[in-house]
Design an enzyme around this catalytic site. Structure first.
Site, short mmCIF file in Angstrom:
data_model
loop_
_atom_site.label_atom_id
_atom_site.label_comp_id
_atom_site.label_asym_id
_atom_site.label_seq_id
_atom_site.Cartn_x
_atom_site.Cartn_y
_atom_site.Cartn_z
N ARG A 80 -73.71 -10.96 34.86
CA ARG A 80 -74.45 -11.19 33.61
C ARG A 80 -75.52 -12.25 33.77
O ARG A 80 -76.14 -12.65 32.80
CB ARG A 80 -73.46 -11.64 32.55
CG ARG A 80 -73.46 -10.82 31.29
CD ARG A 80 -72.33 -11.32 30.44
NE ARG A 80 -72.31 -10.85 29.11
CZ ARG A 80 -71.49 -9.90 28.66
NH1 ARG A 80 -70.69 -9.27 29.48
NH2 ARG A 80 -71.49 -9.59 27.40
N ARG A 97 -63.69 -7.69 16.08
CA ARG A 97 -63.89 -8.67 17.14
C ARG A 97 -64.48 -9.95 16.61
O ARG A 97 -65.44 -9.94 15.84
CB ARG A 97 -64.83 -8.08 18.21
CG ARG A 97 -64.08 -7.61 19.44
CD ARG A 97 -65.02 -6.95 20.40
NE ARG A 97 -66.00 -7.87 20.97
CZ ARG A 97 -66.72 -7.58 22.03
NH1 ARG A 97 -66.57 -6.41 22.63
NH2 ARG A 97 -67.58 -8.44 22.50
N ARG A 103 -75.64 -13.77 21.19
CA ARG A 103 -75.35 -12.92 22.34
C ARG A 103 -76.58 -12.15 22.80
O ARG A 103 -76.79 -11.94 23.98
CB ARG A 103 -74.20 -11.96 22.00
CG ARG A 103 -72.85 -12.69 22.02
CD ARG A 103 -71.77 -11.97 21.25
NE ARG A 103 -71.46 -10.69 21.82
CZ ARG A 103 -71.06 -9.63 21.10
NH1 ARG A 103 -70.96 -9.72 19.79
NH2 ARG A 103 -70.79 -8.51 21.70
N ARG A 111 -69.07 -1.88 14.61
CA ARG A 111 -67.94 -2.26 15.46
C ARG A 111 -67.18 -3.44 14.86
O ARG A 111 -65.96 -3.52 14.95
CB ARG A 111 -68.43 -2.61 16.87
CG ARG A 111 -67.29 -2.86 17.84
CD ARG A 111 -67.78 -2.93 19.27
NE ARG A 111 -68.33 -4.23 19.58
CZ ARG A 111 -68.92 -4.52 20.74
NH1 ARG A 111 -69.07 -3.60 21.66
NH2 ARG A 111 -69.38 -5.72 20.96
N LYS A 168 -72.31 0.18 26.87
CA LYS A 168 -71.76 0.03 28.23
C LYS A 168 -70.28 0.41 28.30
O LYS A 168 -69.86 1.13 29.19
CB LYS A 168 -71.86 -1.42 28.73
CG LYS A 168 -73.24 -1.96 28.92
CD LYS A 168 -73.20 -3.32 29.63
CE LYS A 168 -72.45 -4.40 28.88
NZ LYS A 168 -73.10 -4.86 27.65
#
Ligand code: AMP
Length: 184
Positions: free
Chosen positions: A88, A128, A139, A122, A13
């Site tokens: 969301r 992160r 998640r 990532r 996204k």
């Protein structure tokens, strides 16, 4: 164009929304980015949001909806925008449609095994805090339970367009552009 980018965490996204923002000259509004900035800056919102973000849970909707209501009232959104990470949940989608209708919702459909590989990568590159295996699993569960119902919600409103998210970044981008050029 008032756009929403829908898809699981790691579906692409953010990358695609950044490209669309540049090509159509509309702001890219990412709730995740705004929340992370607030956490870093130690604002009241950041302090409230941190524990939810760290665990991979949704920040309470009233906070996020207020944040977006405020952001979408800014002048730079007059010619459109692309939302990344909002809404969301059905609660957030209903709250949004109570103050603004959207034009197109792009759903990036990406297989979970590909998502897991991307998020692993990532985690190494961006570092992160919520890209660790346990939080990633949560998640994806939160996505399945809370966010996936939005596919039906926007499909019923007849503004949903699905794009295959498993391929190459550039091919996915061209497919999104096709969808948007058809719309315009
Ligand atoms: P993202 O960068 O979009 O993956 O978002 C990172 C984290 O920010 C999520 O795991 C949530 O904790 C929080 N977050 C982002 N957008 C929302 C939203 N619309 N509602 C609630 N929490 C959100």
């Amino acid at each position: 164009m008032k756009l929403i980018m829908l898809g699981a965490p790691g579906a692409g996204k953010g990358t695609q929304a950044a490209g669309i923002s540049k090509k159509y000259n509309i702001p890219h509004i990412s709730t995740g980015d705004i929340l992370r900035e607030n956490i870093k800056a130690g604002t009241k919102l950041g302090i409230e949001a941190k524990e939810y973000c760290d665990k991979g849970n949704l920040v309470p909707s009233e906070l996020v909806v207020e944040l977006m209501r405020d952001r979408l009232s800014k002048d730079d959104t007059k010619n459109g925008f692309i939302l990344d990470g909002f809404p969301r949940s059905l609660e957030q989608a209903n709250a949004l449609s109570a103050f603004m209708e959207m034009d197109v919702v792009i759903d990036i459909e990406t297989d979970f095994d590909i998502i897991l590989k991307r998020l692993e990568k990532r985690a190494k590159i961006e570092g992160r805090a919520d890209d660790n295996p346990e939080t990633i699993k949560n998640r994806l569960d939160v996505y399945t339970q809370e966010t996936q119902p939005l596919i039906n919600y926007y499909s019923e409103k007849q503004i949903l367009r699905s794009v295959d998210g498993n391929g190459d970044v550039e091919d996915i981008f061209q497919n999104i552009v096709k969808v948007l050029d058809d719309y315009r």
